[in-house]
Design an enzyme around this catalytic site. Structure first.
Site, short mmCIF file in Angstrom:
data_model
loop_
_atom_site.label_atom_id
_atom_site.label_comp_id
_atom_site.label_asym_id
_atom_site.label_seq_id
_atom_site.Cartn_x
_atom_site.Cartn_y
_atom_site.Cartn_z
CG ASN A 53 -1.68 1.28 1.40
OD1 ASN A 53 -1.85 2.03 0.44
ND2 ASN A 53 -2.15 1.55 2.62
CD1 TRP A 54 3.89 1.28 -2.70
CD2 TRP A 54 3.72 2.30 -4.69
NE1 TRP A 54 4.75 0.66 -3.57
CE2 TRP A 54 4.66 1.26 -4.80
CE3 TRP A 54 3.44 3.09 -5.81
CZ2 TRP A 54 5.32 0.98 -5.99
CZ3 TRP A 54 4.09 2.80 -7.00
CH2 TRP A 54 5.03 1.76 -7.08
CE LYS A 55 0.53 3.59 4.80
NZ LYS A 55 0.20 3.69 6.20
CD GLU A 106 -2.79 5.60 6.68
OE1 GLU A 106 -2.83 5.68 5.43
OE2 GLU A 106 -1.84 5.07 7.29
CD GLU A 137 -3.69 -2.52 7.41
OE1 GLU A 137 -2.62 -2.86 6.92
OE2 GLU A 137 -4.20 -1.40 7.23
N GLY A 160 2.27 2.23 10.65
CA GLY A 160 3.23 3.32 10.47
C GLY A 160 3.96 3.72 11.74
CB SER A 194 5.05 -1.79 12.00
OG SER A 194 4.61 -0.48 12.23
CG HIS A 242 -5.76 2.13 5.16
ND1 HIS A 242 -5.31 3.00 6.12
CD2 HIS A 242 -4.75 1.25 4.94
CE1 HIS A 242 -4.07 2.67 6.46
NE2 HIS A 242 -3.71 1.60 5.75
N GLY A 301 4.84 1.25 4.61
CA GLY A 301 6.20 1.79 4.47
C GLY A 301 7.17 0.87 3.74
C1 PEP Z 1 -0.80 0.17 5.86
O1 PEP Z 1 -0.67 1.21 5.24
O2 PEP Z 1 -1.81 -0.52 5.69
C2 PEP Z 1 0.25 -0.26 6.77
C3 PEP Z 1 0.11 -1.38 7.40
O3 PEP Z 1 1.34 0.59 6.91
P1 PEP Z 1 2.77 0.22 7.58
O4 PEP Z 1 3.19 -1.10 7.01
O5 PEP Z 1 3.66 1.34 7.20
O6 PEP Z 1 2.54 0.11 9.06
#
Ligand code: PEP
Length: 251
Positions: free
Chosen positions: A11-13, A96, A166, A172, A212, A94, A234
């Site tokens: 997931n590049w966001k 976010e 998640e 993050g 993470s 998600h 990330g």
């Molecule tokens: C995500 O964006 O869904 C995610 C899990 O981010 P990260 O791996 O950076 O924690």
């Protein structure tokens, strides 16, 4: 024969312009193994995904969709627009978006349904905040998110859906859940699917862990019997790390 194919989903966001994506994809070379590899990128990059990834086995997906066919929804993107770029997956709900853009459980549910209707695979994100976990509300929260998004789906639709657990506190932050935590919650999600549908569907639906995940910790999650892969933010931006995670998922 494993009943579930592992999925490693990046997931590049809101990262990478089209120019940066072109540079990344031009050099990205993955040897396909038995797991699936997916990159969910910004809308403006999707046409490039088709150009560089078609025929490689690597899949591409979107990070969001608006739950309507077309119309007066300024700034939004329709499922048909995504489908035309060759997207096979769409992330729905998600944390976010739930938090920053105030998306409700019901709204996320509509997205899941329209993605399925267009023949794409929704990745439904569910997870608790630290406050919810610490106050004993974790299961209630997960149930609310799952009920709003999944109830009413047919067994066939459920099997075309991927659920990503998640925990919000792990996204993050560099503080991943333990593999044991991921397994406990994934097993709970599977049990819930059994209650919504049947044991056969629960056994075959794919559940990812996200929060993470790195090349260092991925194997600990993959050893758990109810975890079928990962949703990765990330670390998915770094080609080498993404490839090393994918390689481990293919072992
Ligand atoms: C995500 O964006 O869904 C995610 C899990 O981010 P990260 O791996 O950076 O924690």
């Amino acid at each position: 024969m494993p009943v579930r194919t592992r999925l490693i989903a990046g997931n590049w966001k809101m990262n990478r312009t089209a120019m940066e994506t072109e540079q990344f994809l031009g050099r990205f070379d993955a040897e396909m193994g038995k797991a699936e590899l997916l990159i969910c990128m910004p809308f403006t990059d999707l046409y490039l995904a088709e150009k560089y990834l078609a025929g490689t086995g690597i899949k591409w997906g979107a990070q969001n969709v608006y739950p309507a066919e077309k119309g007066a929804f300024t700034g939004e993107i329709s499922p048909g627009m995504l489908k035309e770029t060759g997207c096979s997956y769409v992330i729905c709900g998600h944390s976010e978006r739930r938090q920053i853009l105030c998306e409700s459980d019901e709204f996320v549910g509509k997205k899941v349904k329209i993605v399925l209707a267009y023949g794409m695979t929704p990745i439904l994100c569910v997870g608790e905040t630290l406050e919810e976990r610490e106050s004993g509300q974790m299961k209630t929260r997960l149930l609310e998110e799952m009920r709003a998004a999944l109830s009413g789906l047919s067994p066939e639709e459920l099997l075309r859906t991927v659920i990503a657990y998640e925990p919000v506190w792990a996204i993050g932050t560099g503080k991943a859940a333990t593999a044991q935590d991921a397994e406990t919650v994934s097993a709970f999600i599977r049990k819930t699917i059994e209650a919504f549908s049947s044991g056969g569907v629960a056994e075959r639906i794919r559940i990812l862990y996200g929060g993470s995940v790195t090349g260092e910790n991925i194997s600990s999650f993959l050893r758990e019997k109810d975890v079928d892969g990962a949703l990765i933010g990330g670390a998915s931006l770094k080609a080498e790390e993404l490839l090393s995670i994918y390689k481990k998922a293919c072992e």
